[in-house]
Design an enzyme around this catalytic site. Structure first.
Site, PDB file in Angstrom:
ATOM      1  N   THR A 182      -0.522  -7.862  36.951  1.00 17.56           N
ATOM      2  CA  THR A 182      -0.493  -9.318  36.789  1.00 17.56           C
ATOM      3  C   THR A 182      -1.767  -9.911  37.382  1.00 17.56           C
ATOM      4  O   THR A 182      -2.493  -9.241  38.118  1.00 17.56           O
ATOM      5  CB  THR A 182       0.747  -9.921  37.492  1.00 17.56           C
ATOM      6  OG1 THR A 182       0.842 -11.300  37.165  1.00 17.56           O
ATOM      7  CG2 THR A 182       0.626  -9.801  38.994  1.00 17.56           C
ATOM      8  N   THR A 183      -2.006 -11.163  37.069  1.00 19.70           N
ATOM      9  CA  THR A 183      -3.078 -11.925  37.705  1.00 19.70           C
ATOM     10  C   THR A 183      -2.591 -13.339  37.951  1.00 19.70           C
ATOM     11  O   THR A 183      -2.204 -14.042  37.008  1.00 19.70           O
ATOM     12  CB  THR A 183      -4.344 -11.973  36.835  1.00 19.70           C
ATOM     13  OG1 THR A 183      -4.778 -10.653  36.528  1.00 19.70           O
ATOM     14  CG2 THR A 183      -5.472 -12.696  37.570  1.00 19.70           C
TER      15      THR A 183
END
Length: 283
Positions: free
Chosen positions: A76-77
């Protein structure tokens, strides 16, 4: 499994009922001794972060000495930073388990209250559970005291809850953000109970690539950005991370938090935008 040996004390035999109770107690005590002496013959399951657990030896039990728990890589970011008049929060929307992409529309920003947002990075179930739990606490606080919960209190409650459950091997990395006394406030909290206050954070597998963009602006330069500049800056950081990190992708979502609350200001399908950019370059 650890068996507790119960101590049975003699009871005066005033009638037949007491005598029967004593006989039954002696039988139960003898069976406990026999069971505890046979514990060593039972298979042992070693669980990370806990004592050995003895299981009954039957055809459905498989003994795996030295086996390690299944570890699945998450991707994820998420990022947040303060700007001139508020806080920017930007995330991707891909949910993955190693090389398997489970969803491209995961909601990674969850509201805690009308003025506080929380992000999720790590295990989707762990993050969702604790952020929803925090939301219930914030709602109860507002009903009881007639005022919204502060960001500092919300982050402290979450950090304490995660610290109390740190032996469960959770996977949580979240940012809690909002305004306390007209001051933009961001806290980073993880599954160990760590709680850090700051003005710029990026969490997730793509965070190192996002920082490559975020670090091009100093704190003083970010504090001078207006809302449109801050939104564009956050979008470029998330987009860059999704290009380089296989665990990040889906949609880019951007939220703006100000003193009077939060709102979503941007949503874009990364794949569609990439296709349009490629088509425009070919022309």
């Amino acid at each position: 499994m650890i068996y507790e040996r119960r101590q049975f004390f003699p009871i005066p035999m005033t009638n037949r009922t007491n005598f029967s109770y004593v006989i039954l107690s002696l039988v139960l005590y003898a069976s406990t001794l026999l069971t505890s002496s046979a514990d060593s013959s039972l298979p042992t399951l070693h669980v990370q972060g806990s004592d050995s657990i003895n299981l009954y030896n039957d055809k459905h039990t498989i003994q795996a000495p030295g086996a390690k728990p299944l570890e699945v890589l998450h991707g994820t970011t998420t990022l947040s930073f303060t700007f001139k008049n508020g806080i920017i929060c930007a995330v991707d929307s891909r949910a993955s388990m190693g090389s398997f992409v489970g969803s491209k529309t995961t909601q990674k920003v969850l509201p805690v209250s009308s003025t506080i947002l929380g992000t999720m990075a790590g295990g989707a179930a762990d993050c969702t559970y604790f952020l929803r739990w925090l939301r219930s606490k914030a709602t109860w606080h507002e009903l009881e005291y007639g005022m919204p919960m502060s960001v500092g209190r919300a982050s402290r409650l979450l950090a304490n809850a995660l610290y109390e459950n740190k032996l469960l091997d959770l996977s949580v990395g979240t940012m809690i953000m909002g305004f306390d006394n007209d001051v933009a406030t961001i806290y980073y909290i993880d599954n160990s109970g760590m709680r850090i206050k700051g003005d710029l954070f990026s969490v997730g597998s793509g965070s190192t690539f996002a920082f490559g963009i975020l670090d091009t602006k100093s704190k003083e330069e970010r504090e001078k950005m207006d809302e449109e500049e801050a939104i564009d800056f956050a979008i470029s950081a998330i987009r860059h991370a999704t290009y380089r990190d296989a665990g990040s992708g889906g949609y880019i979502g951007v939220y703006v938090i100000k003193n009077n609350g939060w709102r979503k200001v941007y949503s874009e399908d990364i794949a569609m935008s990439s296709a349009l950019n490629s088509a425009s370059r070919r022309k």
